[in-house]
Design a protein around this motif. Structure first.
Motif, PDB file in Angstrom:
ATOM      1  N   LEU A 290     -40.651  23.000  74.264  1.00  8.79           N
ATOM      2  CA  LEU A 290     -41.791  22.075  74.306  1.00  8.79           C
ATOM      3  C   LEU A 290     -42.334  21.934  75.725  1.00  8.79           C
ATOM      4  O   LEU A 290     -43.550  21.878  75.939  1.00  8.79           O
ATOM      5  N   TRP A 291     -41.445  21.879  76.695  1.00 12.55           N
ATOM      6  CA  TRP A 291     -41.885  21.770  78.082  1.00 12.55           C
ATOM      7  C   TRP A 291     -42.671  23.016  78.505  1.00 12.55           C
ATOM      8  O   TRP A 291     -43.747  22.928  79.107  1.00 12.55           O
ATOM      9  N   LEU A 292     -42.143  24.188  78.139  1.00  9.82           N
ATOM     10  CA  LEU A 292     -42.837  25.423  78.479  1.00  9.82           C
ATOM     11  C   LEU A 292     -44.187  25.530  77.775  1.00  9.82           C
ATOM     12  O   LEU A 292     -45.100  26.192  78.272  1.00  9.82           O
ATOM     13  N   LEU A 293     -44.290  24.861  76.625  1.00  8.06           N
ATOM     14  CA  LEU A 293     -45.544  24.905  75.870  1.00  8.06           C
ATOM     15  C   LEU A 293     -46.481  23.765  76.239  1.00  8.06           C
ATOM     16  O   LEU A 293     -47.487  23.543  75.562  1.00  8.06           O
ATOM     17  N   GLY A 294     -46.128  23.002  77.294  1.00  7.57           N
ATOM     18  CA  GLY A 294     -47.058  22.034  77.834  1.00  7.57           C
ATOM     19  C   GLY A 294     -46.869  20.597  77.409  1.00  7.57           C
ATOM     20  O   GLY A 294     -47.699  19.739  77.746  1.00  7.57           O
ATOM     21  N   GLU A 295     -45.780  20.283  76.713  1.00 11.29           N
ATOM     22  CA  GLU A 295     -45.538  18.901  76.313  1.00 11.29           C
ATOM     23  C   GLU A 295     -45.178  18.055  77.535  1.00 11.29           C
ATOM     24  O   GLU A 295     -44.512  18.533  78.465  1.00 11.29           O
ATOM     25  N   PRO A 296     -45.565  16.784  77.560  1.00 12.82           N
ATOM     26  CA  PRO A 296     -45.257  15.930  78.719  1.00 12.82           C
ATOM     27  C   PRO A 296     -43.752  15.759  78.911  1.00 12.82           C
ATOM     28  O   PRO A 296     -43.007  15.548  77.941  1.00 12.82           O
ATOM     29  N   ARG A 297     -43.346  15.829  80.149  1.00 20.18           N
ATOM     30  CA  ARG A 297     -41.925  15.681  80.476  1.00 20.18           C
ATOM     31  C   ARG A 297     -41.355  14.354  80.002  1.00 20.18           C
ATOM     32  O   ARG A 297     -40.224  14.283  79.503  1.00 20.18           O
ATOM     33  N   THR A 298     -42.143  13.291  80.149  1.00 19.97           N
ATOM     34  CA  THR A 298     -41.637  11.956  79.814  1.00 19.97           C
ATOM     35  C   THR A 298     -41.240  11.827  78.354  1.00 19.97           C
ATOM     36  O   THR A 298     -40.403  10.990  78.012  1.00 19.97           O
ATOM     37  N   GLU A 299     -41.827  12.656  77.482  1.00 26.61           N
ATOM     38  CA  GLU A 299     -41.473  12.603  76.063  1.00 26.61           C
ATOM     39  C   GLU A 299     -40.188  13.355  75.757  1.00 26.61           C
ATOM     40  O   GLU A 299     -39.641  13.216  74.666  1.00 26.61           O
ATOM     41  N   LEU A 300     -39.722  14.139  76.712  1.00 31.95           N
ATOM     42  CA  LEU A 300     -38.549  14.982  76.481  1.00 31.95           C
ATOM     43  C   LEU A 300     -37.280  14.418  77.108  1.00 31.95           C
ATOM     44  O   LEU A 300     -36.169  14.725  76.656  1.00 31.95           O
ATOM     45  N   VAL A 301     -37.416  13.610  78.152  1.00 35.67           N
ATOM     46  CA  VAL A 301     -36.248  13.116  78.880  1.00 35.67           C
ATOM     47  C   VAL A 301     -35.277  12.333  77.990  1.00 35.67           C
ATOM     48  O   VAL A 301     -34.054  12.540  78.075  1.00 35.67           O
ATOM     49  N   PRO A 302     -35.736  11.418  77.118  1.00 29.02           N
ATOM     50  CA  PRO A 302     -34.760  10.689  76.281  1.00 29.02           C
ATOM     51  C   PRO A 302     -33.887  11.607  75.440  1.00 29.02           C
ATOM     52  O   PRO A 302     -32.674  11.381  75.319  1.00 29.02           O
ATOM     53  N   ALA A 303     -34.478  12.641  74.854  1.00 33.35           N
ATOM     54  CA  ALA A 303     -33.686  13.564  74.037  1.00 33.35           C
ATOM     55  C   ALA A 303     -32.674  14.320  74.888  1.00 33.35           C
ATOM     56  O   ALA A 303     -31.530  14.557  74.465  1.00 33.35           O
ATOM     57  N   LEU A 304     -33.067  14.691  76.096  1.00 34.85           N
ATOM     58  CA  LEU A 304     -32.143  15.411  76.969  1.00 34.85           C
ATOM     59  C   LEU A 304     -30.996  14.514  77.416  1.00 34.85           C
ATOM     60  O   LEU A 304     -29.833  14.956  77.487  1.00 34.85           O
ATOM     61  N   LEU A 305     -31.270  13.267  77.713  1.00 30.18           N
ATOM     62  CA  LEU A 305     -30.186  12.343  78.073  1.00 30.18           C
ATOM     63  C   LEU A 305     -29.245  12.134  76.899  1.00 30.18           C
ATOM     64  O   LEU A 305     -28.025  12.031  77.073  1.00 30.18           O
ATOM     65  N   ASP A 306     -29.787  12.074  75.681  1.00 28.45           N
ATOM     66  CA  ASP A 306     -28.922  11.974  74.503  1.00 28.45           C
ATOM     67  C   ASP A 306     -28.012  13.192  74.404  1.00 28.45           C
ATOM     68  O   ASP A 306     -26.830  13.081  74.074  1.00 28.45           O
ATOM     69  N   ALA A 307     -28.557  14.366  74.668  1.00 23.95           N
ATOM     70  CA  ALA A 307     -27.757  15.588  74.598  1.00 23.95           C
ATOM     71  C   ALA A 307     -26.633  15.574  75.619  1.00 23.95           C
ATOM     72  O   ALA A 307     -25.535  16.077  75.366  1.00 23.95           O
ATOM     73  N   VAL A 308     -26.892  14.985  76.778  1.00 24.68           N
ATOM     74  CA  VAL A 308     -25.872  14.933  77.828  1.00 24.68           C
ATOM     75  C   VAL A 308     -24.819  13.875  77.520  1.00 24.68           C
ATOM     76  O   VAL A 308     -23.656  14.005  77.912  1.00 24.68           O
ATOM     77  N   ARG A 309     -25.204  12.832  76.784  1.00 24.57           N
ATOM     78  CA  ARG A 309     -24.257  11.751  76.474  1.00 24.57           C
ATOM     79  C   ARG A 309     -23.346  12.077  75.296  1.00 24.57           C
ATOM     80  O   ARG A 309     -22.352  11.402  75.085  1.00 24.57           O
TER      81      ARG A 309
END
Length: 733
Positions: free
Chosen positions: A648-667
């Motif tokens: 999604l990031w590479l396809l132009g989605e805003p970073r702010t919409e992706l950070v929560p999911a990434l933090l969940d993946a790390v937790r």
């Protein structure tokens, strides 16, 4: 008859772990049979179908009343059945969508379970106390107290004390405290465990009393007070000793451990070592205090105790380095025992490797040189800068002493397996393992693992000593060169697709790749799900297979994961050979949206589909529009969310919409390090508080590193460094 109403249930309309539950009546009837073999088979079927690895199902709900009826009627497995009924209602043992209904079904059977408190079999009485304790307020606490007043069996009394601690901890505090200091060993352990779970302060002198109880075990079930069967349903992981040492305050756990490590019985000392390891594995602060307690056990007069101590150090993380010299002396004996799995010498050697102490390598090479069969784990955690440097140095030494001229016509045979060649083959195999378990940098995060490909020059220098295996390792590292072509071709024609792909990359010859893939395409089956994705790295070379693969693009997701992997690889091959993206999109979207039959995740196929979606969306705007909704949904997928966020990031989605999911993946329990790397790559400064909290927390994370369960502490320590490095990179200077 206990099962007279069994046919009143529409079992065929229910499911268990393996599908439709029409076979449940026969399983339950088998538990009532008189033949021991039939009873045991029925028991295995009941547990695996209705309580599979702790998961319960719709068919488990009506089965509860028949299980209770069988226990009351005298089934040969009645004690185990009563314990099972209790576990079905115990949140510590049970999960699944039907868990609440199953617990309600158990509570509904409370009145029929109560008479079992007076059963002639003390094991049944103890398990009945456990099951009734799970029924909540429908069973008055007085019922349990009244039974304790007359109960004489040590095991059943222990279960009743635990039941009272669960149901009425405040009202039972005085009783439990007295049992800890004055009761027989099983009662002391049960009362202490009940107080620990309830958060009650232990009585004065409780630790010494507990130590006496555990020391009294002798050779009989250390850690259970001689009542392993009575305690078994109350424990979800390990023994009573394990839980006490793992979860008690640091002061109590250290005091108890020290006392038991000096116990007369070697089995008790070994049990204490294991429990100490459980504490270290759970808490980040534990190693500094608990690992030094192992010092005397490394010189224990009993070999089993010494072996247990070395194994504990193998699991202990970097604090084990305080014993590095002693571990090196033990590891030096490895060549004498190589081939025997799980020895102290192997554990010592592995610990040195995880520490990055170079003294692990010489004993390993000596074992290879002696022709010993060596089993060694391949984990990316070993691919540290120090270890990679040691391997490269060893390869340079071998090249200097044996020369490097390779005869392309040469091939390994039993007659060329000299000492140098054996060591090269071992080292090449080690590097090959590192290449497939996550070595390499990711997202520019310093402190990630170095790439095993850095050893390319040294591998090429020893090519003549083991040409086929070295060539294959270079192929796996994707750094093969012209000198390896003859060996890659031979391996490719023998069916090695990694070598075939690398050969095509070197010279553009797709013939060996097509030949190697041919039997798999013809036969199909699960193996194709492994092989076609490998070959699809050279998708442009596979154009001749497109007519034979195109039928896989059905527009729906296949039922099983290997077939979905084939569909994704087929989509890539068709697209890369001039296919219209519109031809592959329906199948790709279907796989992105599909879930596994056993879990709410798309699993590995979803990850592979995301990678293809990112490639397609980057070059075709219509494909991008079609794929974005599916990729957004995958941000909630426990397996594919990091891959989806990257796409999604590479396809132009805003970073702010992706950070929560990434933090969940790390937790998550199995934290994904790639999520941290992507946050750094995205310069997601808003992730700093979350990453800092994870780095500073007391509870360990279990990042996916390609290692084993014994690597939990090492993986967490490495991941903690990654988190802190990421925070430093993302924080203002």
């Amino acid at each position: 008859m206990p099962l007279t109403a069994i046919n009143d249930v529409d079992w065929t309309g229910l499911t268990h772990a393996y599908g439709p539950a029409g076979d449940v009546p026969d399983m339950l009837r088998g538990l009532a049979a008189g033949e021991p073999e039939q009873v045991e088979q029925a028991w295995d079927e009941v547990v695996s179908s209705l309580f599979h690895q702790g998961t319960v199902y719709p068919a488990t709900v009506p089965a509860v009343r028949f299980l209770v009826a069988l226990a009351r009627a005298g089934s040969p497995r009645r004690a185990a059945i009563v314990a099972l009924v209790g576990m079905l209602a115990d949140p510590a043992h049970t999960d699944g969508d039907s868990a609440d209904q199953v617990r309600a079904a158990v509570r509904a059977e409370a009145d029929r379970l109560r008479p079992l408190l007076a059963d002639p079999d003390p094991t049944v009485r103890g398990h009945a106390a456990y099951a009734l304790a799970q029924c909540g307020d429908v069973v008055p606490v007085g019922v349990l107290r009244d039974r304790l007043d007359v109960e004489e069996s040590p095991g059943a009394r222990a279960s009743l004390l635990l039941a009272l601690g669960l149901r009425d901890p405040a009202g039972s505090a005085e009783l439990l405290g007295h049992a800890v200091t004055q009761g027989p060993p099983p009662a002391r352990l049960a009362a202490a465990l009940a107080m620990l779970r309830a958060g009650l302060a232990g009585p004065s002198g409780g630790t010494a009393s507990l130590a006496e109880a555990f020391r009294a075990d002798g050779d009989a079930h250390p850690g259970y007070g001689g009542q392993a069967e009575a305690f078994s349903p109350w424990l979800s992981h390990g023994s009573v000793l394990d839980e006490v040492v793992r979860d008690a305050s640091a002061e109590v756990a250290a005091d108890l451990s020290g006392r038991l490590l000096a116990a007369p019985a070697p089995t008790v000392r070994s049990a204490a070592i294991w429990a100490l390891g459980e504490r270290v594995e759970k808490q980040r602060s534990a190693p500094e205090r608990f690992v030094p307690l192992l010092a005397p056990t490394l010189d224990d007069p009993v070999s089993e105790v010494r072996e247990a101590a070395v194994w504990a150090l193998r699991r202990a993380g970097r604090t084990a380095g305080v014993f590095a010299d002693r571990l090196a002396r033990i590891a030096a004996r490895f060549p004498m025992v190589a081939g025997n799995h799980g020895t102290a010498e192997q554990h010592a050697l592995e610990t040195l490797a995880l520490l990055g102490d170079p003294r692990w390598l010489d004993p390993l090479c000596a074992a290879w040189a002696a022709g010993r069969e060596v089993w060694f784990p391949s984990t990316g955690l070993w691919c540290s800068p120090a270890n990679l440097a040691a391997v490269r140095h060893q390869l340079r030494e071998l090249a200097a002493t044996t020369g490097s001229a390779a005869d392309p016509a040469d091939a390994e045979t039993p007659t060329t397996a000299d000492a140098g060649g054996a060591v090269v083959r071992g080292l090449a195999g080690l590097l090959a393992g590192w290449s497939t378990t996550g070595s390499g940098t990711a997202g520019g995060v310093p402190g990630w693992r170095p790439s095993a490909a850095e050893a390319g020059p040294e591998l090429r220098a020893v090519l003549s000593l083991a040409p086929r295996l070295v060539s294959r390792t270079l192929a796996l590292l994707r750094i093969a060169d012209a000198a390896t072509e003859p060996y890659l071709r031979t391996a490719a024609l023998d069916g090695d697709l990694h070598c075939a792909v690398e050969l095509w990359r070197l010279n553009g010859d797709a013939g060996p790749l097509l030949t190697a893939l041919e039997p798999h395409v013809t036969k199909g089956g699960n193996r194709l799900g492994w092989e076609l994705p490998t070959a699809a790295r050279a998708a442009e070379a596979l154009g001749p297979l497109v007519p034979r693969l195109r039928h896989r693009l059905t527009g729906t997701a296949a039922d099983i994961h290997p077939d979905r992997e084939v569909q994704i690889a087929t989509a890539r091959i068709v697209w890369r050979n001039g296919g219209d993206p519109a031809e592959v999109l329906p199948t790709l979207v279907a796989i992105l949206d599909a879930r596994s039959p056993w879990a709410d995740t798309g699993g590995g196929p979803a990850q592979a589909a995301v990678a293809l979606a990112a490639d397609l969306g980057a070059v075709d705007d219509q494909a991008r529009k079609v794929l974005l909704p599916s990729l957004r949904r995958l941000l909630a997928d426990g397996v594919a969310r990091v891959a989806a966020a990257r796409a999604l990031w590479l396809l132009g989605e805003p970073r702010t919409e992706l950070v929560p999911a990434l933090l969940d993946a790390v937790r998550e329990w199995y934290a994904d390090p790639a999520g941290v790397a992507l946050l750094v790559e995205m310069v997601a400064v808003e992730a700093v508080p979350g990453l800092t909290g994870l780095a500073d927390a007391e509870e360990r994370l279990r990042p996916s590193t390609g290692g084993s369960a014994d690597d939990t502490v090492w993986a967490d320590e490495w991941f903690r460094e990654v988190l802190r490095t990421a925070v430093a990179r993302l924080s203002p200077a």
